[in-house]
Each structure stands twice: as structure tokens, then as C-alpha cells.
Design an enzyme around this catalytic site. Structure first.
Site, mmCIF file in Angstrom:
data_model
loop_
_atom_site.group_PDB
_atom_site.id
_atom_site.type_symbol
_atom_site.label_atom_id
_atom_site.label_comp_id
_atom_site.label_asym_id
_atom_site.label_seq_id
_atom_site.Cartn_x
_atom_site.Cartn_y
_atom_site.Cartn_z
ATOM 1 N N LYS A 1 0.840 -1.197 0.000
ATOM 2 C CA LYS A 1 0.000 0.000 0.000
ATOM 3 C C LYS A 1 0.879 1.252 0.000
ATOM 4 O O LYS A 1 0.645 2.193 -0.763
ATOM 5 C CB LYS A 1 -0.951 -0.011 1.206
ATOM 6 N N GLN B 1 -4.897 -1.515 9.532
ATOM 7 C CA GLN B 1 -4.855 -2.855 8.934
ATOM 8 C C GLN B 1 -5.470 -3.889 9.879
ATOM 9 O O GLN B 1 -5.179 -3.907 11.072
ATOM 10 C CB GLN B 1 -3.389 -3.216 8.606
ATOM 11 N N ASP C 1 -11.137 2.954 3.849
ATOM 12 C CA ASP C 1 -11.390 1.508 3.820
ATOM 13 C C ASP C 1 -12.893 1.223 3.668
ATOM 14 O O ASP C 1 -13.283 0.106 3.343
ATOM 15 C CB ASP C 1 -10.959 0.907 5.170
HETATM 16 N N1 GUN Z 1 -7.154 -6.891 6.040
HETATM 17 C C1 GUN Z 1 -7.461 -7.611 4.934
HETATM 18 N N2 GUN Z 1 -8.022 -6.822 3.982
HETATM 19 C C2 GUN Z 1 -8.065 -5.583 4.508
HETATM 20 C C3 GUN Z 1 -8.532 -4.340 4.003
HETATM 21 O O1 GUN Z 1 -9.040 -4.205 2.879
HETATM 22 N N3 GUN Z 1 -8.386 -3.283 4.846
HETATM 23 C C4 GUN Z 1 -7.853 -3.405 6.093
HETATM 24 N N4 GUN Z 1 -7.785 -2.313 6.832
HETATM 25 N N5 GUN Z 1 -7.431 -4.538 6.579
HETATM 26 C C5 GUN Z 1 -7.526 -5.627 5.788
#
Ligand code: GUN
Length: 295
Positions: A53, A97, A120
Site C-alpha cells: 500500500k 490494517q 477503507d
Molecule cells: N485486512 C485484509 N483486507 C483488509 C482491508 O481491505 N483493509 C484493512 N484495513 N485490513 C484488511
């Protein structure tokens, strides 16, 4: 005939090119979209996602910072950090996350992120907007799945989409997005899960099957109909002594067998994964644009 492979890297790159114009437009007004990613603990898969990311932000000229916190970080301190980020005008997007360590209440944390910075799309306000069909932030993976379908020429309009998995991150939101009364949606959606009776008889009815239950290679060839479009959201590490890292990544679909039956299929890696990241960037850019509109 073997399936057409839907190339997530190629489609994500197409979207990245579109975003470059928006980013340049913001820069001409002196605004650099900013994203903060917060990682608590040392889950190996999360570390990889967080790194990817940050790298994607850098490549597109966004401002990004990754805050890495120890696994025993206190919930109250994390809430305080989110308050600071909510108040920081340089940051347009906040992503915590998941999963979080057990001692931290995930709902409490997600609720604390300002809905205007919730790139998100996990805050209850944005989840509600998604259900109603109002503009908020759509969660990145489900929105990426919709874009993959549309841009690969497999529009969900009028199709029977069978979603396998009911998580808050993928299963529930992808169903909500694809059932919208909107262009690029308008699907008839069935959601299956671990308690579904005779699951194969339902997946075989899907014109489009979305596999998102987190079980390696669960969807077999006899579970999909001839010519179905198969989207694999799974990312599972399986031991492989012949691989350099000692493991390899497989999806929730038995790719080799299912590709002989489907008309189109996403690979793992290189299918949905790159879409998640580019949709995150897109949400961050949208957030920065909304902020500048209000100034
Ligand atoms: N863990 C797995 N996929 C995601 C996501 O799209 N966003 C976040 N914040 N955590 C994740």
C-alpha cells in the site's frame, strides 16, 4: 475452451493512469493526497499488504506514512492516535490494517475513524451509505471486484452472482454493491457461507461466482457451471518446500481445474489483489478532492 484470464495488474494499471490526472489536478491546487496506514503487531501477511500500500502511494506521488506499532500496543493509545490523524489536515485517508490483536476491540477502533477519512469504507456510516446507495467510501476489495467485472467485459447487470463467504470485508459488502440499482451492478445476488446446505448446488447456478471464504482451493470444477465467470478473492499461504520462501500463495479456487470450465477467471496472485490497492488510492484521492471542494 480454457477460461480467459482476467489480468488484475493490467486493469489496476488502467485505473492508476486515470488517477494520475486527478492527482495532478489536486497538486495544481497545492494539495497532495495523504494516507496513513496503521499496523499493529507483526502478522506476516499484513506486513506485506501494508508495504504494498505504501509503495503504491509513493509511485503515484501521494503522501503516505506507515505507523508500525507493537502487538501489545494499548487500545486507548491507538484511539488517541486516530484522534490525532482525524485532526491532521495533511491526512485524507486513515487505514488501520486488520486483523488487530485480540486485546483491541476492532469495532471501537473502526468507529473512531472519521467517516470522511475512512478510505477503507469500514465505518458504520459508510457501510450504511453503501447499503442505501449514497456516495461515501466503498470498501476497496469489493469495489475492486466490481471494477474487474465491468472492465473485463463481464458486467454483473442482470446476472446471478453467487458470493461464497459473508465477511464484513468482502462477502457482505460485495453483495451489497452488486445488488445496487445502479449501472455496473443490478445483479441478482445469493450469499452462501459455512452453514449453507448443499453449497455446490447453489454455486453451480452462478453466472458469476465470487469466492471469498478463506479456504484454500475450496471451489472445485464441479461446483461451477460451464462458462461461469469466477472471481477469486482468497489469498492463502500453503506450505511448498520447492518454493524459495517455503510457501506459495493460492486462492479459494482450484484454479487449474476451474479454468478449464469457466469462461473467465482471476488468478492468485495478480487478480483481485492489485485492485484492492488501486481502489484504496482512488478513495484517498476522492477524499482529498472532497476536502478541497469544501475549502
Ligand atoms: N485486512 C485484509 N483486507 C483488509 C482491508 O481491505 N483493509 C484493512 N484495513 N485490513 C484488511
Amino acid at each position: 475452451m480454457p477460461a480467459k484470464i482476467i489480468d488484475g495488474n493490467e486493469i489496476a494499471s488502467e485505473i492508476r493512469n486515470e488517477l494520475k490526472k486527478s492527482i495532478a489536478g489536486l497538486k495544481s491546487k497545492g494539495v497532495i493526497p495523504g494516507l496513513t496506514v496503521v499496523l499493529v503487531g507483526d502478522d506476516p501477511a499484513s506486513q506485506v499488504y501494508v508495504r504494498m500500500k505504501g509503495k503504491a502511494c509513493e509511485e503515484l506521488g501521494l503522501y503516505s506514512e506507515t505507523i508500525r506499532l507493537p502487538a501489545d500496543h494499548k487500545e486507548d493509545d491507538l484511539l488517541k492516535l486516530i484522534d490525532d490523524l482525524n485532526a491532521n489536515p495533511r491526512i485524507h485517508g486513515i487505514l488501520v490494517q486488520l486483523p488487530l490483536p485480540d486485546h483491541i476491540d476492532e469495532t471501537k477502533i473502526l468507529d473512531r475513524i472519521s467517516p470522511e477519512k475512512d478510505v477503507d469504507g469500514f465505518h458504520p456510516v459508510n457501510v450504511g451509505k453503501m447499503l442505501i446507495g449514497d456516495p461515501g467510501f466503498l470498501p476497496c476489495t469489493p469495489h475492486g471486484v466490481q471494477e474487474l467485472l465491468i472492465r473485463s467485459g463481464n458486467s454483473p447487470e442482470g446476472k446471478h452472482v453467487v458470493v461464497v463467504g459473508r465477511s464484513n470485508i468482502v462477502g457482505k459488502p460485495v453483495a451489497a454493491i452488486l445488488m445496487q440499482k445502479k449501472k455496473g451492478a443490478n445483479a441478482t445476488v445469493t450469499v452462501c457461507h459455512s452453514r449453507t446446505k448443499d453449497l455446490p448446488s447453489i454455486t453451480r447456478q452462478g453466472d458469476i461466482v465470487i469466492a471469498a471464504m478463506g479456504v484454500p482451493q475450496f471451489i472445485k470444477a464441479d461446483m461451477v457451471k460451464d462458462g461461469a465467470v469466477v472471481i477469486d478473492v482468497g489469498v492463502n499461504r500453503v506450505d511448498d518446500s520447492s518454493a524459495k520462501k517455503g510457501y506459495r500463495l493460492v486462492g479459494d479456487v482450484d484454479f487449474e481445474a476451474v479454468k478449464e470450465k469457466a469462461s473467465a477467471i482471476t488468478p492468485v496472485p495478480g487478480g483481485v489483489g492489485p485492485m484492492t490497492i488501486v481502489m484504496l488510492i482512488k478513495n484517498t484521492v476522492i477524499s482529498a478532492e472532497r476536502t478541497t471542494e469544501h475549502q
